[in-house]
Write a protein that holds these residues in place. Structure first.
Motif, PDB file in Angstrom:
ATOM      1  N   ASP A 227      -4.592  57.085 -42.962  1.00 25.49           N
ATOM      2  CA  ASP A 227      -3.299  56.918 -43.627  1.00 25.49           C
ATOM      3  C   ASP A 227      -2.185  56.434 -42.697  1.00 25.49           C
ATOM      4  N   GLU A 228      -2.542  55.998 -41.485  1.00 24.64           N
ATOM      5  CA  GLU A 228      -1.557  55.427 -40.577  1.00 24.64           C
ATOM      6  C   GLU A 228      -1.719  53.908 -40.548  1.00 24.64           C
ATOM      7  N   LEU A 229      -0.595  53.209 -40.532  1.00 23.64           N
ATOM      8  CA  LEU A 229      -0.595  51.755 -40.562  1.00 23.64           C
ATOM      9  C   LEU A 229      -0.928  51.205 -39.179  1.00 23.64           C
ATOM     10  N   ARG A 230      -1.867  50.276 -39.134  1.00 25.95           N
ATOM     11  CA  ARG A 230      -2.287  49.681 -37.874  1.00 25.95           C
ATOM     12  C   ARG A 230      -2.410  48.162 -38.041  1.00 25.95           C
ATOM     13  N   LEU A 231      -2.149  47.444 -36.957  1.00 25.18           N
ATOM     14  CA  LEU A 231      -2.401  46.005 -36.920  1.00 25.18           C
ATOM     15  C   LEU A 231      -3.788  45.744 -36.339  1.00 25.18           C
ATOM     16  N   GLY A 232      -4.324  44.571 -36.678  1.00 22.99           N
ATOM     17  CA  GLY A 232      -5.540  44.133 -36.030  1.00 22.99           C
ATOM     18  C   GLY A 232      -5.268  43.780 -34.578  1.00 22.99           C
ATOM     19  N   LEU A 233      -6.335  43.549 -33.825  1.00 22.82           N
ATOM     20  CA  LEU A 233      -6.195  43.351 -32.386  1.00 22.82           C
ATOM     21  C   LEU A 233      -5.348  42.118 -32.061  1.00 22.82           C
ATOM     22  N   ALA A 234      -5.628  40.986 -32.676  1.00 23.76           N
ATOM     23  CA  ALA A 234      -4.907  39.746 -32.369  1.00 23.76           C
ATOM     24  C   ALA A 234      -3.431  39.839 -32.740  1.00 23.76           C
ATOM     25  N   VAL A 307      -4.097  36.830 -23.450  1.00 22.30           N
ATOM     26  CA  VAL A 307      -5.477  36.988 -22.997  1.00 22.30           C
ATOM     27  C   VAL A 307      -6.186  38.058 -23.822  1.00 22.30           C
ATOM     28  N   LEU A 308      -7.359  37.704 -24.293  1.00 21.27           N
ATOM     29  CA  LEU A 308      -8.255  38.657 -24.945  1.00 21.27           C
ATOM     30  C   LEU A 308      -9.455  38.861 -24.033  1.00 21.27           C
ATOM     31  N   THR A 309      -9.797  40.117 -23.773  1.00 27.83           N
ATOM     32  CA  THR A 309     -10.924  40.415 -22.904  1.00 27.83           C
ATOM     33  C   THR A 309     -12.076  40.954 -23.753  1.00 27.83           C
ATOM     34  N   GLY A 310     -13.208  40.280 -23.659  1.00 26.44           N
ATOM     35  CA  GLY A 310     -14.385  40.692 -24.422  1.00 26.44           C
ATOM     36  C   GLY A 310     -15.632  40.173 -23.757  1.00 26.44           C
ATOM     37  N   THR A 311     -16.706  40.098 -24.512  1.00 24.30           N
ATOM     38  CA  THR A 311     -17.986  39.707 -23.920  1.00 24.30           C
ATOM     39  C   THR A 311     -18.738  38.715 -24.794  1.00 24.30           C
ATOM     40  N   SER A 312     -19.375  37.770 -24.109  1.00 19.72           N
ATOM     41  CA  SER A 312     -20.317  36.863 -24.783  1.00 19.72           C
ATOM     42  C   SER A 312     -21.719  37.041 -24.232  1.00 19.72           C
ATOM     43  N   ALA A 313     -21.911  38.064 -23.378  1.00 20.20           N
ATOM     44  CA  ALA A 313     -23.230  38.289 -22.784  1.00 20.20           C
ATOM     45  C   ALA A 313     -24.242  38.582 -23.882  1.00 20.20           C
ATOM     46  N   ILE A 314     -25.395  37.949 -23.778  1.00 20.25           N
ATOM     47  CA  ILE A 314     -26.403  38.073 -24.837  1.00 20.25           C
ATOM     48  C   ILE A 314     -26.830  39.520 -25.019  1.00 20.25           C
ATOM     49  N   GLY A 315     -27.020  40.235 -23.916  1.00 24.18           N
ATOM     50  CA  GLY A 315     -27.527  41.596 -24.005  1.00 24.18           C
ATOM     51  C   GLY A 315     -26.569  42.566 -24.657  1.00 24.18           C
ATOM     52  N   HIS A 334     -11.331  36.731 -32.806  1.00 23.47           N
ATOM     53  CA  HIS A 334      -9.949  37.216 -32.637  1.00 23.47           C
ATOM     54  C   HIS A 334      -9.086  36.152 -31.972  1.00 23.47           C
ATOM     55  N   ALA A 335      -9.653  35.449 -31.009  1.00 21.11           N
ATOM     56  CA  ALA A 335      -8.886  34.403 -30.332  1.00 21.11           C
ATOM     57  C   ALA A 335      -8.528  33.284 -31.298  1.00 21.11           C
ATOM     58  N   GLN A 336      -9.466  32.905 -32.156  1.00 19.60           N
ATOM     59  CA  GLN A 336      -9.180  31.824 -33.106  1.00 19.60           C
ATOM     60  C   GLN A 336      -8.144  32.258 -34.137  1.00 19.60           C
ATOM     61  N   LEU A 337      -8.182  33.536 -34.526  1.00 16.16           N
ATOM     62  CA  LEU A 337      -7.140  34.036 -35.424  1.00 16.16           C
ATOM     63  C   LEU A 337      -5.765  33.916 -34.763  1.00 16.16           C
ATOM     64  N   LEU A 338      -5.687  34.273 -33.489  1.00 18.37           N
ATOM     65  CA  LEU A 338      -4.422  34.153 -32.766  1.00 18.37           C
ATOM     66  C   LEU A 338      -3.965  32.697 -32.703  1.00 18.37           C
ATOM     67  N   GLU A 339      -4.905  31.777 -32.491  1.00 18.30           N
ATOM     68  CA  GLU A 339      -4.566  30.347 -32.496  1.00 18.30           C
ATOM     69  C   GLU A 339      -4.035  29.925 -33.864  1.00 18.30           C
ATOM     70  N   ASN A 340      -4.685  30.405 -34.933  1.00 17.30           N
ATOM     71  CA  ASN A 340      -4.227  30.061 -36.281  1.00 17.30           C
ATOM     72  C   ASN A 340      -2.805  30.535 -36.526  1.00 17.30           C
ATOM     73  N   ILE A 341      -2.489  31.755 -36.074  1.00 24.02           N
ATOM     74  CA  ILE A 341      -1.138  32.287 -36.281  1.00 24.02           C
ATOM     75  C   ILE A 341      -0.113  31.463 -35.507  1.00 24.02           C
ATOM     76  N   LEU A 342      -0.440  31.127 -34.270  1.00 21.08           N
ATOM     77  CA  LEU A 342       0.506  30.388 -33.429  1.00 21.08           C
ATOM     78  C   LEU A 342       0.708  28.960 -33.909  1.00 21.08           C
ATOM     79  N   THR A 343      -0.322  28.341 -34.483  1.00 16.42           N
ATOM     80  CA  THR A 343      -0.222  26.931 -34.913  1.00 16.42           C
ATOM     81  C   THR A 343      -0.024  26.793 -36.421  1.00 16.42           C
ATOM     82  N   ASP A 344       0.103  27.935 -37.100  1.00 18.60           N
ATOM     83  CA  ASP A 344       0.284  27.925 -38.561  1.00 18.60           C
ATOM     84  C   ASP A 344      -0.844  27.157 -39.255  1.00 18.60           C
ATOM     85  N   THR A 345      -2.080  27.467 -38.879  1.00 17.90           N
ATOM     86  CA  THR A 345      -3.240  26.765 -39.458  1.00 17.90           C
ATOM     87  C   THR A 345      -4.195  27.720 -40.188  1.00 17.90           C
TER      88      THR A 345
END
Length: 740
Positions: A227-234, A307-315, A334-345
């Protein structure tokens, strides 16, 4: 009046309107399959026209496979993560968010190693305990920078997880209607260590739910957790990077209208989610964490970056299937969502989309319902294709030009379903009319011919073609005597003939024959016209045998009925003649009245052969061409070399006795041998031998259940005449028929 109204509209249109109603209700209900169709179309949009990547200050620090090879397996010591944070900000990062959660104390922290290993030497434990705690080092690095820690949510309550810890508030406001009830809800929140949560400038939830088919298409901007309001990571990273002020949730009566971040409104769906517009995965977004720790990142690469810190390691398996048809690391979504917000796309799925789609289904389907019964099939198909192409092309243009998502599938599918229903209704109506025509014509001409004429009315012209046919003639023997028994009951005679001719017709039609005409008690039929019948001689023989068998059954039923009434009944005896040859077949007659019939010498011979069935005491007589065509497929006997009345050339004639089973029996072999001996003796004028062989023929026939006494008596009488008046020396064994 209501009945007249419905009749004017037509059953087909009523069905179409009912289908349209079902289509509209189904779209409003929006079950899973309807959603999946729509989503597949939206995926295709992005696959055909993905977003073009722009220069945007968004970077991913990637814990990739080379980083793990250089600095060891994950999880790393928190001191190394702290170093990663410090180096990122030293390189100029504006803010940093973790797509990683640190929910448990670092097991690699020196004090933790000393505490968890009591067997270590005391001095080693003391030295380890005196070293800095790595969790504290990470908290210190976070506290001196703008860092958003990642949080995740679960769908069901898990005891001891979030209920025991207070959720820290994220500053926010409500604009307009309070639309929090429309947001997705999560009962629990998995948080980081308290010291990390306290040190962070922001807290964002990186949970993203896939659609029912497992594809990640939408990302929540905001949600309710306990019941608490939260934003997504981006969006939380963007809030912190723009000063850390409160965000606002703007709502209306229909749900969430958007989220205000840094003074900018990001419009959302009523549930607070957005549709990211993706580009294919790009290495340009990534900076290897190992390279950053090693100092190998080019100067200025992280300057001014979010900067978003995450992983693309296969394992580490943080890959998600996307609308592009490929999988992508979760942090890159998440990074692409941030790009969409910044570029209004961001992609737009406007609130009026459903209304547009319902209106389109209704208009296109109504046009089909109105027009299909009154215009040709080709024209309506072309018209429907044009309408659908225009709609589909229009919605795709809106996607390319305005990034608007409108569903092409349900309007197209609904229109096609309506077109199919209306076309089927038209077909059934026309077929019903054809059936009425067939029913009327079928009382007079061959059903096959009716079928052909109903499909090709142009064939209703005079003329014919040459074809090889097998022709059948049948007649009732002793019809005059039979009819005398009904002299006081003409209706009974009519009923009997109708039953009799029905029996004969059924056998002919079952084998694909065409009934040419009924001539009183006689029937003429042929095979291989108007439809091709490759084995027409065999089909005609099967029909003839079936006719005799069915007439025998009819006689048995008549005898039983007569016996129950204390009466007697005369059996119906049928003679059949079959011949194969080239004929002219087609519409014969005058321009005012004509019949589909066959003409030719082969037809005349078939008629003559039927007349000889009584002479030879046989139910079925075959011409030589027919007998040769069927070969050994049937039990047949050579009867004579006969010159029928009206013919100059003799014809070798055969009696058809049975099917292949009889043909292959030992008894028939004996009969065939006896008949061959008789015929040879007869041809060689050895009259005594021929007469003796006739006895063998009769006896062999009895073994097969055949009465060949009439056949034998005919030859005995002829041999007696030839004995009394010997033939000329050049006699060729040909018998000249004196009767038709």
């Amino acid at each position: 009046m209501l009945t007249r109204f419905f009749r004017r509209i037509g059953a087909g249109r009523l069905l179409g309107i009912a289908l349209l109603g079902c289509l509209l209700v189904l779209r409003v209900a929006d079950p899973g399959p309807v959603q999946q169709l729509r989503h597949a179309a939206f995926d295709l949009y992005q696959q055909l026209h993905p977003r073009v990547q722009q220069q945007v200050p968004v970077t991913i620090i990637d814990i990739d496979d080379p980083s793990l090879e250089a600095f060891g397996q994950w999880p790393w010591p928190r001191s190394r993560v702290a170093e990663l944070v410090i180096r990122a900000f030293e390189a100029g990062a504006v803010a940093l968010a973790f797509d990683i959660i640190f929910a448990e104390p670092d097991r690699l922290s020196p004090p933790a190693i000393a505490r968890d290993n009591p067997d270590l030497p005391e001095d080693a434990r003391e030295r380890l305990s005196a070293l800095p705690d790595t969790d504290a080092a990470l908290a210190d690095a976070i506290s001196r920078t703008r860092v958003v820690v990642g949080q995740t949510s679960v769908r069901s309550t898990r005891a001891g997880l979030a209920k025991t810890r207070q959720i820290r508030q994220v500053p926010h406001a409500i604009l307009g209607e309070d639309a929090r009830a429309f947001l997705p809800r999560f009962p629990d929140l998995i948080q980081n260590l308290p010291e990390l949560e306290d040190a962070a400038a922001g807290r964002g939830v990186f949970s993203v739910r896939p659609d029912a088919d497992g594809i990640y298409r939408r990302v929540p901007m905001a949600m309710l957790v306990q019941d608490e309001l939260r934003l997504g990571l981006a969006p939380e990273l963007l809030r912190v990077a723009t000063g850390g002020n409160a965000f606002a949730l703007r709502g209306n009566a229909a749900g969430v209208d958007g989220v205000v971040l840094g003074g900018k409104l990001v419009r959302t769906a009523p549930d607070g989610s957005v549709w990211p517009y993706l580009t294919p995965s790009s290495p340009a977004r990534f900076v290897s964490a190992g390279a950053l720790l090693s100092g190998d990142v080019p100067t200025g690469r992280l300057a001014g970056q979010l900067v978003l810190t995450g992983t693309s390691a296969i394992g580490l398996e943080d890959y998600r299937p996307t609308a592009l048809g490929t999988s992508m690391a979760g942090v890159e979504i998440h990074a692409q969502l941030l790009e969409n917000i910044l570029t209004d796309t961001l992609l737009k799925r406007p609130n009026y989309a459903i209304a547009v789609e319902l209106f389109t289904v209704a208009v296109l389907s109504l046009l089909v319902i109105i027009l299909v019964p009154v215009i040709g099939a080709r024209l309506i198909i072309a018209f429907a294709a044009l309408l659908l192409a225009g709609y589909v092309g229009g919605v795709y243009y809106l996607f390319v030009d305005q990034r608007i998502l409108l569903d092409p599938t349900w309007p197209a599918l609904g229109t096609l379903m309506t077109l199919m229903l209306m076309s089927s209704a038209n077909y059934l109506r026309e077929e019903r009319q054809r059936q009425q025509i067939r029913g009327a014509f079928g009382q007079y001409v061959s059903p096959d011919l009716v079928e052909q004429l109903s499909e090709n009315p142009a064939a209703l012209t005079l003329g014919g073609e040459r074809r090889d046919l097998t022709i059948l003639f049948s007649d009732v023997r002793g019809f005059t005597t039979l009819s005398e028994g009904f002299k006081d009951d003409p209706a009974g005679l009519t009923a009997l003939m109708n039953s009799f001719l029905t029996v004969l017709s059924r056998a002919i039609l079952k084998e694909g024959g065409t009934i040419d005409k009924f001539m009183g008690d006689a029937v003429m039929a042929f095979w291989n016209a108007p439809l091709d019948t490759p084995d027409h001689p065999s089909a005609a023989c099967r029909a003839a045998l079936a006719m005799l068998a069915d007439v025998a059954d009819l006689n048995a039923r008549r005898a039983k009925d007569a016996a129950e009434k204390g009466e007697t009944s005369l059996p119906i005896n049928v003679g059949i003649g079959l011949n194969t040859g080239n004929c002219v077949v087609g519409n014969m007659g005058s321009e005012m009245r004509f019949d589909y019939s066959a003409l030719g010498d082969a037809v005349n011979l078939a008629s003559r052969l039927e007349g000889q069935s009584k002479t030879y005491g046989m139910g079925i007589i075959l011409g030589e061409t027919t007998a040769n065509a069927v070969g050994d497929s049937f039990a047949k006997l050579e009867l004579d070399l006969l010159r029928v009345k009206g013919k100059t050339q003799p014809e070798r004639v055969f009696g058809l006795l049975g099917d292949a089973a009889m043909r292959n029996s030992v008894e028939f072999a004996r009969l065939e041998h006896a008949n061959g001996a008789m015929r040879q003796a007869y041809t060689e004028q050895r009259w005594a031998d021929a007469t003796a062989a006739l006895n063998d023929v009769v006896n062999a026939g009895e073994a097969l259940g055949l009465d060949l006494t009439g056949y034998a008596e005919r030859y005995r009488a002829r041999i007696a005449d030839l004995t009394a008046s010997p033939p000329r020396l050049d006699w060729d064994g040909v018998h000249v028929a004196t009767e038709k």
